[in-house]
Design an enzyme around this catalytic site. Structure first.
Site, PDB file in Angstrom:
ATOM      1  N   HIS A  86       2.477  -6.329 -23.402  1.00  0.00           N
ATOM      2  CA  HIS A  86       1.977  -5.322 -23.969  1.00  0.00           C
ATOM      3  C   HIS A  86       1.787  -5.576 -25.496  1.00  0.00           C
ATOM      4  O   HIS A  86       0.754  -5.662 -26.227  1.00  0.00           O
ATOM      5  CB  HIS A  86       2.256  -4.047 -23.869  1.00  0.00           C
ATOM      6  CG  HIS A  86       2.565  -3.712 -22.242  1.00  0.00           C
ATOM      7  ND1 HIS A  86       1.638  -3.947 -21.336  1.00  0.00           N
ATOM      8  CD2 HIS A  86       3.567  -2.896 -21.729  1.00  0.00           C
ATOM      9  CE1 HIS A  86       2.061  -3.919 -20.161  1.00  0.00           C
ATOM     10  NE2 HIS A  86       3.228  -2.989 -20.303  1.00  0.00           N
ATOM     11  N   ASP A 141       3.121  -7.946   7.941  1.00  0.00           N
ATOM     12  CA  ASP A 141       4.381  -8.669   7.548  1.00  0.00           C
ATOM     13  C   ASP A 141       3.720 -10.104   7.204  1.00  0.00           C
ATOM     14  O   ASP A 141       3.164 -10.585   7.844  1.00  0.00           O
ATOM     15  CB  ASP A 141       5.300  -8.714   8.728  1.00  0.00           C
ATOM     16  CG  ASP A 141       6.893  -9.008   8.231  1.00  0.00           C
ATOM     17  OD1 ASP A 141       6.743  -9.920   7.126  1.00  0.00           O
ATOM     18  OD2 ASP A 141       7.841  -8.487   8.473  1.00  0.00           O
ATOM     19  N   ALA A 175       0.851  -1.128  -0.126  1.00  0.00           N
ATOM     20  CA  ALA A 175       0.026   0.105   0.181  1.00  0.00           C
ATOM     21  C   ALA A 175       0.805   1.300   0.118  1.00  0.00           C
ATOM     22  O   ALA A 175       0.256   2.342  -0.287  1.00  0.00           O
ATOM     23  CB  ALA A 175      -0.831  -0.037   1.155  1.00  0.00           C
ATOM     24  N   ASP A 212      -2.499  -6.524 -17.676  1.00  0.00           N
ATOM     25  CA  ASP A 212      -1.704  -5.988 -18.549  1.00  0.00           C
ATOM     26  C   ASP A 212      -2.336  -4.630 -18.866  1.00  0.00           C
ATOM     27  O   ASP A 212      -3.477  -4.765 -19.555  1.00  0.00           O
ATOM     28  CB  ASP A 212      -1.785  -6.906 -19.784  1.00  0.00           C
ATOM     29  CG  ASP A 212      -0.673  -6.412 -20.822  1.00  0.00           C
ATOM     30  OD1 ASP A 212      -0.960  -5.076 -21.097  1.00  0.00           O
ATOM     31  OD2 ASP A 212       0.063  -7.012 -21.430  1.00  0.00           O
ATOM     32  N   HIS A 213      -1.686  -3.619 -18.339  1.00  0.00           N
ATOM     33  CA  HIS A 213      -2.597  -2.558 -18.434  1.00  0.00           C
ATOM     34  C   HIS A 213      -2.970  -1.885 -19.941  1.00  0.00           C
ATOM     35  O   HIS A 213      -3.780  -1.237 -19.991  1.00  0.00           O
ATOM     36  CB  HIS A 213      -1.786  -1.253 -17.530  1.00  0.00           C
ATOM     37  CG  HIS A 213      -0.858  -0.606 -18.296  1.00  0.00           C
ATOM     38  ND1 HIS A 213       0.514  -0.937 -18.126  1.00  0.00           N
ATOM     39  CD2 HIS A 213      -0.539   0.796 -18.818  1.00  0.00           C
ATOM     40  CE1 HIS A 213       1.030  -0.301 -18.923  1.00  0.00           C
ATOM     41  NE2 HIS A 213       0.665   0.786 -19.144  1.00  0.00           N
ATOM     42  N   ASP A 219       4.999   2.610  -5.077  1.00  0.00           N
ATOM     43  CA  ASP A 219       5.014   3.334  -6.246  1.00  0.00           C
ATOM     44  C   ASP A 219       3.614   3.095  -6.910  1.00  0.00           C
ATOM     45  O   ASP A 219       2.988   4.135  -7.365  1.00  0.00           O
ATOM     46  CB  ASP A 219       6.224   3.354  -7.047  1.00  0.00           C
ATOM     47  CG  ASP A 219       6.675   4.494  -7.270  1.00  0.00           C
ATOM     48  OD1 ASP A 219       6.586   5.522  -6.865  1.00  0.00           O
ATOM     49  OD2 ASP A 219       6.950   4.576  -8.722  1.00  0.00           O
TER      50      ASP A 219
HETATM   51  C1  BG6 Z   1       5.157  -0.573 -18.255  1.00  0.00           C
HETATM   52  C2  BG6 Z   1       6.660  -0.748 -18.541  1.00  0.00           C
HETATM   53  O1  BG6 Z   1       4.548  -1.778 -18.365  1.00  0.00           O
HETATM   54  O2  BG6 Z   1       4.662   0.249 -19.201  1.00  0.00           O
HETATM   55  C3  BG6 Z   1       7.393   0.459 -18.646  1.00  0.00           C
HETATM   56  O3  BG6 Z   1       7.176  -1.624 -17.441  1.00  0.00           O
HETATM   57  C4  BG6 Z   1       6.706   1.408 -19.476  1.00  0.00           C
HETATM   58  O4  BG6 Z   1       8.669   0.179 -18.827  1.00  0.00           O
HETATM   59  C5  BG6 Z   1       5.190   1.483 -19.539  1.00  0.00           C
HETATM   60  O5  BG6 Z   1       7.246   2.683 -19.532  1.00  0.00           O
HETATM   61  C6  BG6 Z   1       4.487   1.892 -20.720  1.00  0.00           C
HETATM   62  O6  BG6 Z   1       3.122   2.258 -20.364  1.00  0.00           O
HETATM   63  P1  BG6 Z   1       2.253   3.430 -21.097  1.00  0.00           P
HETATM   64  O7  BG6 Z   1       0.957   3.224 -20.451  1.00  0.00           O
HETATM   65  O8  BG6 Z   1       2.838   4.791 -20.368  1.00  0.00           O
HETATM   66  O9  BG6 Z   1       2.475   3.364 -22.416  1.00  0.00           O
END
Ligand code: BG6
Length: 493
Positions: free
Chosen positions: A241, A94, A18, A179-180, A21
């Site tokens: 990605h 912990d 929490a 996976d954002h 970063d």
């Molecule tokens: C992350 C990587 O998954 O995606 C980073 O670890 C990268 O190194 C980032 O900078 C890029 O994401 P975005 O959303 O800024 O394109």
């Protein structure tokens, strides 16, 4: 018109790590926006967990600072922030400390209508011990969800180990692997573009498409993130990605938007990727590392300069370009060129679908030869879709041909704020929708394809090719595509 915000069921979101970063930069701001938009209210709770000895008040202060720093100023609303912070509480824990688990148990509500989710924003070696403790201390519930994200291993074997650890307690339908990129609006828009229009699907194949390019360029450097030097661009960007983007472009239409229907199709693409093994690696992949530039106006450090002394001389790649091939009927003979890197000329993520040239030109005497159509899907920044077409240049003077874009700019068309990827993904966890999360077999198929490339590079004593910060990568990347008689799309060709 019906409301676009569909409230989710009340939840207890437990965030491990929490004070880290990710929590500050992404999770708290994302949850704040969803709260502000009314997607959930004070019936939900966010429970921070970490080893640091904070009180509830100190954790609320951390959240308030994160909002001040990472939420756009126009959206910082004092009254909303005050209400939002009230749903934050904190447990010192912990993994090995029994008392902490008892406190966590007390902080959670037993009502089955309250969704229980665990976000493990911690190092992957803690996933298994945390999962085991959750079960042992009866904090785990069969309907609870667990969210994990990269690095999910550094190769197939380590990724399987992580997945096995989590699977000791959580069933696959409870696991949300982030996976954002899949949460980005424009990435989801790829699905709409392909499967909500009749126009493209009939020509979305090797009969009409010459090749596909996927570029994810970043202008920032790798910085001093210790993790990056262990990882490099292949693991950091391509394995996850970029292969996910490739899947969305290349997959067959799924029968529905059901999570497994979609993930089954992505998996088929990953499994159809032609292996790049030993002999092919030098022909079909290029790795680079940026060097610094110094001029009167600027000074940009090289990757090597950013490394601590004990890492100097590292061969970690900050750039990768490669040619992938998909061995199936639809894509036979259509190369997919992927490239990604740090410290490149600009920040841009783009997919370029290059169609084949017209079979016969009737415009031999016209000025400007007809150029093959291109569909450009810009993921960030300036999200939009452009279809490059040939037209007659208006006016007298004979038949002059000109290439112009049919341009759909999201920024100009939609004035509302575009939600960040994490906003969508965090709410999907509560909704129980796994569509935009990676299934275990997908992750493992991606590692299986990437591992031989990594191994071949590791065996080689050659360093990565050097490229100047602020450029499009090493000359080898240009040569890679030019050997096939093609060029990278850089917005002006
Ligand atoms: C992350 C990587 O998954 O995606 C980073 O670890 C990268 O190194 C980032 O900078 C890029 O994401 P975005 O959303 O800024 O394109």
């Amino acid at each position: 018109m019906s409301s676009r915000i569909i409230p989710v069921q009340p939840f207890d979101y437990v965030v491990f790590g929490a004070t880290g970063d990710l929590t500050k930069r992404k999770l708290i701001p994302a949850l704040y926006h969803r709260f502000k938009d009314g997607q959930f209210d004070e019936q939900s709770r966010i429970i921070g967990v970490s080893r640091s000895k904070l009180t509830d008040g100190e954790f609320q202060k951390l959240a308030s600072d994160a909002i001040a720093q990472f939420v756009e100023k126009d959206y910082q609303d004092a009254a909303t922030i005050e209400r939002f912070l009230k749903i934050f509480s904190y447990v010192v824990n912990d993994v090995s400390d029994e008392a902490g688990w008892g406190d966590l148990r007390k902080a959670l509500r037993d009502d089955p209508k309250i969704i229980r989710a665990f976000y493990l924003a911690v190092a992957p070696d803690l996933f298994e011990p945390i999962a085991e403790q959750l079960a042992k201390t009866k904090v785990y519930r069969r309907d609870a969800r667990v969210v994990i994200e990269k690095p999910l291993g550094h190769d197939l074997a380590s990724s399987m180990e992580i997945n096995d650890g989590v699977a000791k307690i959580f069933k696959e339908d409870q696991v949300y692997r982030i996976d954002h990129y899949l949460g980005k609006e424009t990435v989801q828009n790829l699905l709409a573009l392909r499967f909500a229009n009749t126009l493209f699907e009939p020509i979305w194949n090797s009969a009409h498409i010459d090749h596909v390019q996927l570029t994810v360029a970043e202008s920032v450097g790798a910085g001093t993130r210790g993790y990056y030097d262990e990882s490099g661009a292949l693991r950091d960007m391509i394995q996850n990605h970029m292969l996910q983007l490739l899947c969305l472009v290349a997959m067959e239409p799924p029968a529905s938007d059901d999570a497994n229907a979609l993930r089954d199709e992505k998996l088929k693409v990953l499994r159809a990727l032609k292996p790049i093994t030993n002999g092919d690696v030098s022909k079909t992949t290029v790795r680079g590392q940026y060097r610094g530039v110094k001029s009167e106006a600027t000074a940009v450090a090289s990757y090597q300069d950013e490394l601590p002394d004990d890492k100097k001389g590292s061969h970690t790649e900050t750039f990768v370009a490669l040619k992938a091939e998909i061995q199936n009927w639809r894509w036979s003979g259509v190369p997919f060129y992927l490239r990604t890197g740090k410290r490149m000329a600009e920040r841009v993520s783009e997919i370029c679908i290059q169609f084949k040239p017209i079979p016969h030109s009737i415009f031999d005497h016209a000025e400007g030869a007809p150029r093959a159509n291109k569909l450009i899907i810009r993921l960030q920044p300036d999200e939009g879709v452009k279809l490059m077409m040939m037209i007659k240049d208006p006016g007298p003077g004979g038949m002059r041909l000109r290439e112009v874009p049919l341009n759909l700019s999201f920024a100009e068309t939609f004035t509302e704020r575009t939600p960040e990827a994490y906003e969508r993904l965090l709410m999907d966890v509560i909704r129980g929708s796994q569509t935009l999360f990676m299934r275990r077999d997908e992750l493992e198929a991606a590692w299986s394809w990437v591992d031989p490339i990594r191994q071949a590079w590791d065996r080689s004593s050659e360093p990565p090719q050097s490229y100047s910060a602020g450029t499009w990568g090493p000359s080898g990347a240009v040569a890679l595509i030019e050997r096939d008689g093609r060029t990278w799309y850089e917005g002006n060709n």
